[in-house]
Write an enzyme that holds these catalytic residues in place. Structure first.
Site, PDB file in Angstrom:
ATOM      1  N   CYS A 131      83.144 -14.828  -5.945  1.00  0.00           N
ATOM      2  CA  CYS A 131      84.415 -15.201  -6.582  1.00  0.00           C
ATOM      3  C   CYS A 131      84.536 -14.511  -7.929  1.00  0.00           C
ATOM      4  O   CYS A 131      83.904 -14.938  -8.905  1.00  0.00           O
ATOM      5  CB  CYS A 131      84.504 -16.723  -6.738  1.00  0.00           C
ATOM      6  SG  CYS A 131      85.997 -17.280  -7.586  1.00  0.00           S
ATOM      7  N   CYS A 134      86.109 -16.738 -10.642  1.00  0.00           N
ATOM      8  CA  CYS A 134      85.205 -17.771 -11.159  1.00  0.00           C
ATOM      9  C   CYS A 134      84.172 -17.192 -12.127  1.00  0.00           C
ATOM     10  O   CYS A 134      83.863 -17.799 -13.157  1.00  0.00           O
ATOM     11  CB  CYS A 134      84.462 -18.444 -10.007  1.00  0.00           C
ATOM     12  SG  CYS A 134      85.489 -19.045  -8.661  1.00  0.00           S
ATOM     13  N   ASP A 135      83.613 -16.031 -11.794  1.00  0.00           N
ATOM     14  CA  ASP A 135      82.424 -15.543 -12.484  1.00  0.00           C
ATOM     15  C   ASP A 135      82.599 -14.237 -13.244  1.00  0.00           C
ATOM     16  O   ASP A 135      81.677 -13.800 -13.943  1.00  0.00           O
ATOM     17  CB  ASP A 135      81.285 -15.366 -11.470  1.00  0.00           C
ATOM     18  CG  ASP A 135      80.932 -16.669 -10.763  1.00  0.00           C
ATOM     19  OD1 ASP A 135      81.047 -17.725 -11.409  1.00  0.00           O
ATOM     20  OD2 ASP A 135      80.548 -16.619  -9.588  1.00  0.00           O
TER      21      ASP A 135
END
Length: 302
Positions: A131, A134-135
């Site tokens: 992701c 997300c990261d």
């Protein structure tokens, strides 16, 4: 006892919940994570009608969720462990309880596939990610790689160029599979480099990712690439481990339905990414969520 119980709060599940609750049915959604599914991890959605400038995935999914609450949909934040779906009263068991319903709509979506190389699991969360939204922030001004060649891989690679020092897109074929617009943007981005005919042979690192071992599929030549992170987008597999054996699925585990979203079990429906179909987009998930209610309504009336 619910009249309609929906497993999964992605765009398909939330759309179905809005329709069901608005029609007057006692409705609940079971969700073990954050509402929105895969769409909530997408940086920018540009092809969803009504947003000419585009909209971030989390923002769009928040709007979906707020609308479910407007119509009084109950959301139960628990992991589904198993389900008995063959009887007139369906039973869905979570970590803490068993919930009964007259109708169950499976909208559990899909999860990213892994590469299956030796260190992938060990370094997950320590440089291995599925992701970018997300990261990606954790790799600001650092070199990273993206594995895949479809729409998701190319779009997430483009997103990472906003913050990373360089992004290398690794694709096993000699041409990308992404849509033409995404390809043109990728080819014209100076921070994005593409390695064709290449696969990841292994992920290298002790406590965190430091390198990738690469292999050219045509020449078998081995090489290494220095990166601090690798983002993997090589497809998806259905979230279907909790489903009973008597529910029909295809060879890949996707739930088989007809055009009415009906499964082989009466009163059980499947929508969104978890069902067998060719295209998996937010728009098609929303379409499934709206279309299923015709058959649900007929079943409950009968």
């Amino acid at each position: 006892m619910y009249e309609v119980l929906i497993i999964g709060a992605g765009p398909a599940g939330m759309t179905a919940a809005i329709y069901a609750s608005r029609a007057g049915y006692k409705t609940a959604i079971l969700e073990h994570g954050v509402p929105g599914g895969q769409a909530a991890t997408t940086d920018m959605i540009e092809n969803y009608p009504g947003f000419p400038e585009g909209i971030s995935g989390p923002e769009l999914m928040l709007k979906f969720f707020e609308q479910t609450q407007t119509f009084g949909v109950e959301v139960i934040y628990e992991q589904v462990m198993s389900a008995e779906l063959s009887g007139e009263i369906k039973k869905v068991t979570t970590e803490n309880q068993t919930i009964e319903a007259k109708v169950v709509i499976i909208a559990s979506g899909a999860k990213p596939k892994t590469l299956g190389v030796s260190n992938e699991g060990r370094l997950r969360g320590r440089g291995v990610s599925y992701c970018a939204t997300c990261d990606g922030f954790f790799f600001k001004d650092q070199p990273v790689a993206v594995v895949g060649g479809g729409d998701t891989a190319v779009e997430e690679a483009m997103y990472l160029t906003k913050m990373c020092s360089s992004v290398t897109l690794i694709h096993r074929r000699d041409a990308l599979r992404a849509n033409r617009t995404a390809q043109n943007r990728a080819l014209n981005n100076e921070k994005l480099h593409i390695l064709y005919d290449t696969v990841v042979d292994d992920i290298i690192g002790e406590d965190k990712v430091t390198q990738l071992s690469l292999k050219n599929v045509k020449t078998d030549e081995l090489s290494t690439l220095d990166v601090n992170g690798v983002f993997i987008f090589v497809g998806y597999s259905p979230n279907a481990s909790f489903l009973p054996d008597d529910l029909a699925v295809d060879a890949h585990g996707y739930v088989i339905t007809n055009e009415e979203m009906e499964t082989n079990l009466p009163g059980v429906f499947a929508i969104g990414d978890v069902r067998q179909k060719k295209l998996r987009q937010v728009t098609t998930a929303v379409g499934d969520g709206g279309a299923v209610m015709h058959a649900v309504d007929e079943y409950l009336r009968d």
